[in-house]
Scaffold this active site. Structure first.
Site, PDB file in Angstrom:
ATOM      1  N   GLU A   3       1.045  -0.877  -0.008  1.00  7.44           N
ATOM      2  CA  GLU A   3       0.172   0.062   0.017  1.00  7.44           C
ATOM      3  C   GLU A   3       1.018   1.165  -0.102  1.00  7.44           C
ATOM      4  O   GLU A   3       2.191   1.071  -0.049  1.00  7.44           O
ATOM      5  CB  GLU A   3      -0.825  -0.062   1.285  1.00  7.44           C
ATOM      6  CG  GLU A   3      -1.732  -1.530   1.399  1.00  7.44           C
ATOM      7  CD  GLU A   3      -3.027  -1.112   1.958  1.00  7.44           C
ATOM      8  OE1 GLU A   3      -3.749  -0.233   1.823  1.00  7.44           O
ATOM      9  OE2 GLU A   3      -3.797  -2.133   2.445  1.00  7.44           O
ATOM     10  N   ARG A 246     -12.161  -6.504  -5.077  1.00  7.13           N
ATOM     11  CA  ARG A 246     -11.615  -6.749  -3.739  1.00  7.13           C
ATOM     12  C   ARG A 246     -12.495  -6.806  -2.548  1.00  7.13           C
ATOM     13  O   ARG A 246     -13.570  -6.588  -2.533  1.00  7.13           O
ATOM     14  CB  ARG A 246     -10.442  -5.750  -3.570  1.00  7.13           C
ATOM     15  CG  ARG A 246      -9.726  -5.121  -4.576  1.00  7.13           C
ATOM     16  CD  ARG A 246      -8.945  -6.211  -5.447  1.00  7.13           C
ATOM     17  NE  ARG A 246      -8.033  -6.896  -4.307  1.00  7.13           N
ATOM     18  CZ  ARG A 246      -6.784  -6.171  -3.894  1.00  7.13           C
ATOM     19  NH1 ARG A 246      -6.620  -5.088  -4.458  1.00  7.13           N
ATOM     20  NH2 ARG A 246      -6.153  -6.595  -3.080  1.00  7.13           N
TER      21      ARG A 246
END
Length: 259
Positions: A3, A246
């Site tokens: 991330e 997701r």
DNA sequence: TTGATTGTTACCGG
DNA sequence: TCCGGTAACAATCA
């Protein structure tokens, strides 16, 4: 793997290793995305992160652009060179260390113009000082898309991935299916501030931490609800839904579907 | 061998 | 134009 915190951490680290030195950049498997040649012995003048994009700037306005995608990894080792582990697509060799990058979806060489185009389409980056949160607020408030989708859209806000999405929305008690236009300004300010604080912890600790309970307590895990069965707030069951391809987790009781 | 995974983009249909 | 869905790509591990 990454991330936003992973990329910013790498940028800060690699800045120390490479800026001011002549760095060899090669693709051992001959697989730069756009077929560009290697950069050989050009001085590195900057290493920067924009969201999840990593940019190494060399003299003569040449940029190495890396995006790790879902699987990419960065390995840093002291010289001398070791044999590549797995499929190394980019190797940078500096004065004291070398860096191997495995599995990026993007590894290409850009000129100034294409680098500017790239930066223009990336939204405000939570980890950059020049980020403008108002751009995030305006995009969300004028959108009919779900907040669960908007948080993952890197042109809306850059740096958040699937784990932070779940954890942030839980911390702010917002259901992922609420539409952007149905949120109010203070909710968005809280989301922005919390996201930035969490990502900064991630950079410092090299780990995603959203649960700060003391070690030794019952719930000493670093995450609250991602991939978990029980809500640490109300002990209720955690639900799963797929949003923008997701899996998102949420608590039906703590995160109300009506804002 | 299969499935899952801290991501993004292009393309299509409504 | 916006939004959702799908496929394609990347690599590794259990």
């Amino acid at each position: 793997m990454p991330e936003g915190h992973t990329i910013h951490r790498a940028a800060r680290d690699h800045q120390k290793l490479f800026v001011g030195y002549k760095v060899d950049v090669s693709s051992p498997q001959g697989r730069f995305n756009n077929g560009a040649k290697s950069i050989s012995k050009l001085e590195c003048v900057a290493v920067e992160a924009y969201g999840k994009h990593l940019l190494y700037e060399f003299k003569n306005d040449q940029f190495l652009h890396i995006h790790l995608g879902l699987f990419g990894r960065i390995r840093r080792r002291k010289l001398p060179i070791e044999e590549a582990k797995g499929k190394v697509r980019v190797r940078l060799v500096g004065k004291t260390h070398f860096v191997d990058i495995n599995g990026p979806t993007i590894c290409e060489i850009l000129d100034e113009e294409s680098k500017s185009k790239l930066i223009d389409r990336i939204g405000p980056d939570l980890l950059r000082k020049d980020a403008d949160p108002n751009k995030f607020f305006e995009r969300v408030i004028s959108s009919r898309a779900k907040i669960g989708t908007l948080l993952m859209d890197q042109s809306v806000v850059a740096g958040i991935g699937n784990i932070y999405r779940t954890e942030l929305l839980w911390r702010q008690k917002i259901h992922p299916n609420i539409l952007g236009k149905d949120l109010d300004r203070s909710q968005l300010e809280n989301l922005w501030n919390d996201a930035r604080a969490l990502l900064e912890v991630g950079v410092k600790r090299n780990k995603i931490i959203t649960n700060f309970k003391k070690a030794g307590s019952v719930n000493a895990d670093s995450l609250n609800i991602y991939k978990k069965k029980k809500c640490p707030g109300c002990m209720g069951v955690i639900s799963k839904i797929e949003i923008s391809g997701r899996v998102a987790y949420f608590c039906v009781y703590c995160q109300s579907e009506t804002s």
